[in-house]
Write a protein that holds these residues in place. Structure first.
Motif, PDB file in Angstrom:
ATOM      1  N   HIS A 119       0.830  -1.195   0.000  1.00  0.00           N
ATOM      2  CA  HIS A 119       0.000   0.000   0.000  1.00  0.00           C
ATOM      3  C   HIS A 119       0.875   1.259   0.000  1.00  0.00           C
ATOM      4  O   HIS A 119       0.607   2.219  -0.749  1.00  0.00           O
ATOM      5  N   LEU A 120       1.907   1.259   0.831  1.00  0.00           N
ATOM      6  CA  LEU A 120       2.798   2.413   0.905  1.00  0.00           C
ATOM      7  C   LEU A 120       3.662   2.534  -0.350  1.00  0.00           C
ATOM      8  O   LEU A 120       3.970   3.644  -0.796  1.00  0.00           O
ATOM      9  N   ARG A 121       4.034   1.391  -0.912  1.00  0.00           N
ATOM     10  CA  ARG A 121       4.864   1.414  -2.121  1.00  0.00           C
ATOM     11  C   ARG A 121       4.089   2.017  -3.302  1.00  0.00           C
ATOM     12  O   ARG A 121       4.654   2.745  -4.116  1.00  0.00           O
ATOM     13  N   ILE A 122       2.803   1.729  -3.348  1.00  0.00           N
ATOM     14  CA  ILE A 122       1.976   2.236  -4.456  1.00  0.00           C
ATOM     15  C   ILE A 122       1.560   3.688  -4.218  1.00  0.00           C
ATOM     16  O   ILE A 122       1.597   4.519  -5.135  1.00  0.00           O
ATOM     17  N   ASN A 123       1.185   4.003  -2.977  1.00  0.00           N
ATOM     18  CA  ASN A 123       0.596   5.312  -2.683  1.00  0.00           C
ATOM     19  C   ASN A 123       1.562   6.295  -2.039  1.00  0.00           C
ATOM     20  O   ASN A 123       1.234   7.472  -1.901  1.00  0.00           O
ATOM     21  N   GLY A 124       2.730   5.814  -1.630  1.00  0.00           N
ATOM     22  CA  GLY A 124       3.702   6.690  -0.994  1.00  0.00           C
ATOM     23  C   GLY A 124       3.526   6.746   0.511  1.00  0.00           C
ATOM     24  O   GLY A 124       2.515   6.312   1.069  1.00  0.00           O
ATOM     25  N   ALA A 125       4.540   7.318   1.179  1.00  0.00           N
ATOM     26  CA  ALA A 125       4.470   7.470   2.633  1.00  0.00           C
ATOM     27  C   ALA A 125       3.287   8.341   3.003  1.00  0.00           C
ATOM     28  O   ALA A 125       2.928   9.269   2.281  1.00  0.00           O
ATOM     29  N   MET A 126       2.672   8.016   4.128  1.00  0.00           N
ATOM     30  CA  MET A 126       1.528   8.814   4.572  1.00  0.00           C
ATOM     31  C   MET A 126       1.463   8.834   6.089  1.00  0.00           C
ATOM     32  O   MET A 126       2.061   7.996   6.779  1.00  0.00           O
ATOM     33  N   ARG A 127       0.757   9.805   6.596  1.00  0.00           N
ATOM     34  CA  ARG A 127       0.624   9.953   8.041  1.00  0.00           C
ATOM     35  C   ARG A 127      -0.248   8.835   8.620  1.00  0.00           C
ATOM     36  O   ARG A 127      -1.179   8.370   7.964  1.00  0.00           O
ATOM     37  N   GLY A 128       0.090   8.435   9.831  1.00  0.00           N
ATOM     38  CA  GLY A 128      -0.663   7.370  10.469  1.00  0.00           C
ATOM     39  C   GLY A 128      -0.633   7.476  11.979  1.00  0.00           C
ATOM     40  O   GLY A 128       0.194   8.200  12.552  1.00  0.00           O
ATOM     41  N   VAL A 129      -1.537   6.751  12.622  1.00  0.00           N
ATOM     42  CA  VAL A 129      -1.626   6.715  14.080  1.00  0.00           C
ATOM     43  C   VAL A 129      -1.726   5.268  14.525  1.00  0.00           C
ATOM     44  O   VAL A 129      -2.444   4.468  13.914  1.00  0.00           O
ATOM     45  N   ILE A 130      -0.999   4.924  15.569  1.00  0.00           N
ATOM     46  CA  ILE A 130      -1.106   3.609  16.212  1.00  0.00           C
ATOM     47  C   ILE A 130      -1.652   3.826  17.610  1.00  0.00           C
ATOM     48  O   ILE A 130      -1.152   4.680  18.353  1.00  0.00           O
ATOM     49  N   SER A 131      -2.679   3.063  17.973  1.00  0.00           N
ATOM     50  CA  SER A 131      -3.289   3.249  19.291  1.00  0.00           C
ATOM     51  C   SER A 131      -3.896   1.947  19.794  1.00  0.00           C
ATOM     52  O   SER A 131      -4.340   1.105  19.005  1.00  0.00           O
ATOM     53  N   THR A 132      -3.921   1.817  21.113  1.00  0.00           N
ATOM     54  CA  THR A 132      -4.579   0.666  21.733  1.00  0.00           C
ATOM     55  C   THR A 132      -5.996   1.021  22.174  1.00  0.00           C
ATOM     56  O   THR A 132      -6.663   0.229  22.836  1.00  0.00           O
ATOM     57  N   SER A 133      -6.442   2.226  21.821  1.00  0.00           N
ATOM     58  CA  SER A 133      -7.810   2.630  22.142  1.00  0.00           C
ATOM     59  C   SER A 133      -8.368   3.462  21.004  1.00  0.00           C
ATOM     60  O   SER A 133      -7.617   4.024  20.197  1.00  0.00           O
ATOM     61  N   GLY A 134      -9.676   3.543  20.918  1.00  0.00           N
ATOM     62  CA  GLY A 134     -10.316   4.323  19.869  1.00  0.00           C
ATOM     63  C   GLY A 134     -10.714   3.467  18.682  1.00  0.00           C
ATOM     64  O   GLY A 134     -10.176   2.375  18.456  1.00  0.00           O
TER      65      GLY A 134
END
Length: 311
Positions: A119-134
């Motif tokens: 996904h990143l290789r095709i669309n490029g780097a992008m912002r993301g969030v990792i969380s154990t809640s929400g």
């Protein structure tokens, strides 16, 4: 513990945190290395980024006190398919989960890293969030609110605050109030620290260079006062186009000294010589992630400096 990685385009992955509860965000990228994860974790070039390793098993040889590239872990998060929690190596002093917990950095495993990488290789780097809640929807919204890497000056943020020398194993600050007494017998090289990896200093030292490492904010007048034989521009994170001081200083260096650059330093050289930088469509860090071109029509400098784009 369940954890979710959500990207700004709405894509999300469910996995498990191997560092306990928490939340973090940054630019999601991938790295194709099969080993060297401790060097990646401590490389200041990854500040502001969440690194996904494409190799499926990470952490099997643990971590130790020697295989570091700076004083601390720099990544925002570490993404793996499977984390080995019981390493087997005679040099290991700590497991990868314990290492990240101590540094306060989140780690997530169990997601489809092949799908994320593609996904990143095709669309490029992008912002993301990792969380154990929400919920995924809430985390996607948070990801969209993160600052873009474009226009972000992280080099000045991670650079050393004071000049220093390399001791062979670590760094030692020096006071330049009364000038600098070059201690070695080799060529005198001023090294700009934009987030330099220690292995670059190790390799330069092996070649016999007498180095003085300076902050990214050092002016060309300050460097000229040191009377060096050459200038080296290091790697680092963020957008090179906004590291204005270094670009302006390099314009002066190009007429005075041999200049070498690597990664961000290479890009700064390109900008100083009249080139332009642009983000790569790829999110990999196995190769340079930006490019520059030199044009005689835009620059009075000939392309005579030495440049390297990989580490």
């Amino acid at each position: 513990m369940k954890a979710i990685l959500a990207l700004e385009d709405g894509t999300w992955f469910e996995g498990a945190s191997f560092t306990g509860p928490g939340e973090t965000g940054g630019e999601a990228i991938f790295n194709t290395g099969m080993a060297g994860y401790q060097e990646i974790l401590t490389d200041p070039s990854y500040v502001g980024q969440m690194v996904c390793m494409t190799y499926p098993l990470i952490g099997n040889y643990g971590v130790n006190a020697e295989d570091v590239e700076s004083h601390k872990v720099g990544v925002e998060a570490f993404i793996v398919k499977e984390c080995c929690k019981e390493p087997s190596n005679w040099r290991a002093t700590m497991s990868l989960p314990d290492y990240l917990k101590k540094a306060g950095v989140m780690g997530i495993e169990g997601i489809d890293t092949r799908a994320l990488t593609r996904h990143l290789r095709i669309n490029g780097a992008m912002r993301g969030v990792i969380s154990t809640s929400g919920t995924p929807e809430e985390l996607v919204k948070k990801a969209k609110g993160l600052p873009s890497m474009e226009g972000l000056n992280l080099a000045d943020k991670v650079s050393a605050k004071n000049p220093y020398v390399w001791t062979g194993t670590t760094t030692r600050d020096v006071d330049l109030k009364n000038g600098h007494a070059w201690a070695g017998t080799g060529p005198k090289v001023v090294v700009y620290d934009f987030g330099i990896k220690w292995n670059i200093l190790r390799l330069l030292a092996e070649q016999g260079f007498d180095m003085l490492v300076v902050p990214s904010t050092f002016t060309h007048e300050q460097v000229t006062a040191l009377n060096p034989d050459a200038v080296f521009l290091s790697n680092g994170p963020g957008d090179p186009a906004v590291v204005k001081n270094a670009i302006e200083a390099t314009k002066v260096f190009a007429d005075k000294y041999p200049v070498a650059g690597i990664c961000l330093g290479h890009q700064i050289m390109g900008l100083a010589l009249g080139g332009k930088t642009s983000s790569s469509s790829s999110a990999t860090t196995a190769a340079t992630t930006r490019s520059w071109t030199w044009s005689p029509a835009r620059s009075r400098y000939p392309p005579r400096t030495t440049a390297s784009a990989s580490t």
